[in-house]
Design an enzyme around this catalytic site. Structure first.
Site, PDB file in Angstrom:
ATOM      1  N   HIS A 102       0.898  -1.172   0.000  1.00 19.93           N
ATOM      2  CA  HIS A 102       0.000   0.000   0.000  1.00 19.93           C
ATOM      3  C   HIS A 102       0.928   1.210   0.000  1.00 19.93           C
ATOM      4  O   HIS A 102       1.996   1.168   0.626  1.00 19.93           O
ATOM      5  CB  HIS A 102      -0.801   0.117   1.297  1.00 19.93           C
ATOM      6  N   ASP A 105       2.379   2.013   3.304  1.00 17.52           N
ATOM      7  CA  ASP A 105       3.217   1.000   3.961  1.00 17.52           C
ATOM      8  C   ASP A 105       4.678   1.362   3.725  1.00 17.52           C
ATOM      9  O   ASP A 105       5.521   1.158   4.585  1.00 17.52           O
ATOM     10  CB  ASP A 105       3.055  -0.391   3.324  1.00 17.52           C
ATOM     11  N   GLU A 233     -10.853  -6.470  -4.786  1.00 15.85           N
ATOM     12  CA  GLU A 233     -10.724  -7.563  -3.815  1.00 15.85           C
ATOM     13  C   GLU A 233     -11.995  -7.656  -2.977  1.00 15.85           C
ATOM     14  O   GLU A 233     -12.233  -6.822  -2.099  1.00 15.85           O
ATOM     15  CB  GLU A 233      -9.502  -7.305  -2.922  1.00 15.85           C
ATOM     16  N   GLU A 269      -9.394 -13.301  -1.849  1.00 14.50           N
ATOM     17  CA  GLU A 269      -8.657 -13.648  -0.623  1.00 14.50           C
ATOM     18  C   GLU A 269      -9.346 -14.834   0.043  1.00 14.50           C
ATOM     19  O   GLU A 269     -10.571 -14.837   0.221  1.00 14.50           O
ATOM     20  CB  GLU A 269      -8.601 -12.453   0.332  1.00 14.50           C
ATOM     21  N   ASP A 297      -5.106 -13.678  -2.707  1.00 11.12           N
ATOM     22  CA  ASP A 297      -4.466 -13.379  -1.434  1.00 11.12           C
ATOM     23  C   ASP A 297      -4.565 -14.656  -0.626  1.00 11.12           C
ATOM     24  O   ASP A 297      -5.652 -15.068  -0.214  1.00 11.12           O
ATOM     25  CB  ASP A 297      -5.170 -12.222  -0.701  1.00 11.12           C
ATOM     26  N   ASP A 308     -11.189 -11.617   9.954  1.00  8.86           N
ATOM     27  CA  ASP A 308     -10.085 -11.881   9.034  1.00  8.86           C
ATOM     28  C   ASP A 308      -8.820 -12.168   9.851  1.00  8.86           C
ATOM     29  O   ASP A 308      -8.163 -11.250  10.324  1.00  8.86           O
ATOM     30  CB  ASP A 308      -9.891 -10.596   8.191  1.00  8.86           C
ATOM     31  N   ASP A 340      -1.142 -12.514   1.938  1.00 11.93           N
ATOM     32  CA  ASP A 340      -1.761 -11.486   2.782  1.00 11.93           C
ATOM     33  C   ASP A 340      -1.987 -12.166   4.132  1.00 11.93           C
ATOM     34  O   ASP A 340      -3.106 -12.314   4.610  1.00 11.93           O
ATOM     35  CB  ASP A 340      -3.072 -11.000   2.150  1.00 11.93           C
TER      36      ASP A 340
HETATM   37  C1  XLS Z   1      -8.021  -6.646   4.136  1.00 12.56           C
HETATM   38  C2  XLS Z   1      -7.479  -6.832   2.801  1.00 12.56           C
HETATM   39  C3  XLS Z   1      -6.302  -5.943   2.451  1.00 12.56           C
HETATM   40  C4  XLS Z   1      -6.083  -5.905   0.966  1.00 12.56           C
HETATM   41  C5  XLS Z   1      -5.221  -4.788   0.490  1.00 12.56           C
HETATM   42  O1  XLS Z   1      -8.756  -7.469   4.648  1.00 12.56           O
HETATM   43  O2  XLS Z   1      -7.163  -8.178   2.644  1.00 12.56           O
HETATM   44  O3  XLS Z   1      -5.167  -6.374   3.123  1.00 12.56           O
HETATM   45  O4  XLS Z   1      -5.530  -7.092   0.514  1.00 12.56           O
HETATM   46  O5  XLS Z   1      -5.737  -3.549   0.795  1.00 12.56           O
HETATM   47 NI    NI Z   2      -6.112  -8.995   1.020  1.00  7.94          NI
HETATM   48 NI    NI Z   3      -8.097  -9.514   4.233  1.00 10.56          NI
END
Ligand code: XLS
Ligand code: NI
Ligand code: NI
Length: 441
Positions: A102, A105, A233, A269, A297, A308, A340
């Site tokens: 990001h 980051d 995502e 993800e 992810d 999560d 991730d």
């Molecule tokens: C949060 C998301 C985040 C994305 C990127 O739950 O997984 O990490 O992958 O912004």
């Molecule tokens: Ni993610």
């Molecule tokens: Ni996530």
């Protein structure tokens, strides 16, 4: 150069007989599987945020991790540079071909847009140097549109157009940066694009705003000549009570509504799939069916916890079923497997970060082998082909071509024989999958 992960050398493949926690047991990057090397099939990426930007804090306590660059008394640019040195040392020693970030980051967020942009540009130059030196490539970049207070009511879906405008500027700048680093994709995760209550939410308006925003993003991509894929995502909730990018099917309908289905794909993800009440394999299969499969992810949740958790993936069975759908869909093009995933809060030894990634990479490599072996054997495909064979005959073909009506079928029923049910043999097929996993070598 200061070495952060002292005592860890380049991680090597040692095979299943190895007890070395700092060696791969399954991931052998040059090994060929179904015509592609493991490295090219899996396209592993390390994410910056969990691995280098998270101190181990949770809502009940402060950071536990040994991340010296996160100390608040450091000059933010010096800290960002140390962090990047440690990150690229890690990518290289692990042998990860890709990384993801990001904007904030890798660069400190400044007190104005201009300052943030200058910070990012500076760190992008540093990153370009590391990429050049190490050969590590950027799988994707993304803008953090959910952390700053201004985004508490959403970014593109904010009630205030000034916030939309700020987010748009941030994405434009971050996409330019991603382009500069040769990124293979650009990701948008709708962190606060949703609502906590309908009492103050104009849902229709917010969804229209999001559609406009994504159209602007696509327009910008073409304008700057970015050749990577734009990925959304999906996630059903967290941090908001309801997130608009709920799951792959919802995203697809949204993309169609806004004429974006040929421009945007999904970054699925694993833990988000679970949260939306689906299996990981279901989300991949849906994306493949809709022609919007992009990237993954790779992480895992917990059967009992509804948030999560971002654990490193450990279930070969779950990942085999996911890899099966990925391979059936033709595998990755611009996408890859981004970890991730984050360590547990008590895993504070420096090499824990290696061990987590090694476990995840071995899980995925073994799952790839099992999935490829299932496909090669034809064990499932033969069964499925046989199960639907009737659709190739006269009746099935006429129904699907539309040459037969409801009334015709009513007439036909007078003389047609009763359909003959056949076993679906789910248990047998589950045993087939188990057998292929057992026999991976
Ligand atoms: C949060 C998301 C985040 C994305 C990127 O739950 O997984 O990490 O992958 O912004
Ligand atoms: Ni993610
Ligand atoms: Ni996530």
């Amino acid at each position: 150069m200061v070495e952060f992960f002292e005592g860890v050398n380049r991680i090597k493949f040692e095979g299943v007989g190895s007890d070395n926690p700092l060696a791969f047991r399954w991931y052998q990057q040059d090994r060929m599987v179904a015509g592609r090397s493991m490295r090219d099939h899996l396209r592993f990426a390390v994410c910056y945020w969990h691995s280098f930007n998270w101190s181990g804090f949770d809502i009940f306590g402060d950071g536990t991790m040994d991340r010296p660059w996160l100390a608040t008394d450091l000059n933010p640019i010096t800290a960002a540079e140390r962090k990047m040195a440690a990150a690229f040392e890690f990518f290289e020693k692990l042998g990860a071909p890709f990384w993801c970030f990001h904007d904030f980051d890798i660069a400190p967020e400044g007190s104005s847009f201009a300052e943030s942009a200058t910070n990012l540009d500076r760190m992008i130059d540093t990153a370009a140097g590391y990429q050049e030196k190490t050969g590590v490539e950027l799988l994707w970049g993304t803008a953090k549109l959910f952390a700053n207070k201004r985004y508490m009511g959403g970014a593109a879906t904010n009630p205030d157009p000034e916030v939309f405008a700020y987010a748009a500027a941030q994405v434009a700048h971050c996409m330019n940066a991603t382009h500069k680093l040769g990124g293979h994709n650009y990701v948008l995760w709708g962190g606060r694009e949703g609502y906590d209550t309908l009492l103050h939410t104009d849902m229709k308006r917010e969804l229209d705003q999001l559609g406009r925003f994504l159209n602007m993003v696509v327009e910008h991509k073409h304008k700057i000549g970015f050749k990577g894929t734009i990925l959304l995502e999906p996630k059903p909730f967290e941090p908001t009570k309801h997130q608009y990018d709920y799951d792959t099917a919802t995203v697809y309908a949204f993309l169609r509504q806004h004429g974006l289905e040929n421009e945007i794909k999904v970054n699925i993800e694993v833990n988000h799939a679970t949260l939306s009440g689906h299996d990981f394999a279901h989300e991949v299969a849906t994306a493949v069916n809709c022609g919007i499969f992009g990237s993954i992810d790779a992480n895992a949740g917990d059967d009992r916890l509804g948030w999560d958790l971002d654990r490193f993936p450990v279930s070969v069975e779950q990942m085999t079923l996911g890899m099966l759908e990925i391979l059936r869909g033709g595998g990755f093009t611009t996408g890859g497997l981004n970890f991730d995933s984050k360590l547990r809060r008590q895993s504070i030894a420096r090499d824990d970060l290696f061990i987590g990634h090694i476990g995840g990479m071995d899980t995925m490599a073994r799952s790839l082998l099992a999935a490829a072996s299932i496909i090669e054997s034809g064990d499932l495909d033969h069964f499925v082909a046989e199960r639907y064979a009737g659709w190739n005959d006269t009746l099935g073909a006429a129904i699907m071509k539309g040459t037969i009506s409801l009334a015709d079928l009513r007439e036909r029923a007078a003389t047609a024989a009763e359909p003959q049910p056949r076993s679906g043999r789910q248990e047998m097929l589950e045993n087939v999958v188990a057998r292929h996993i057992e026999r991976t070598v």
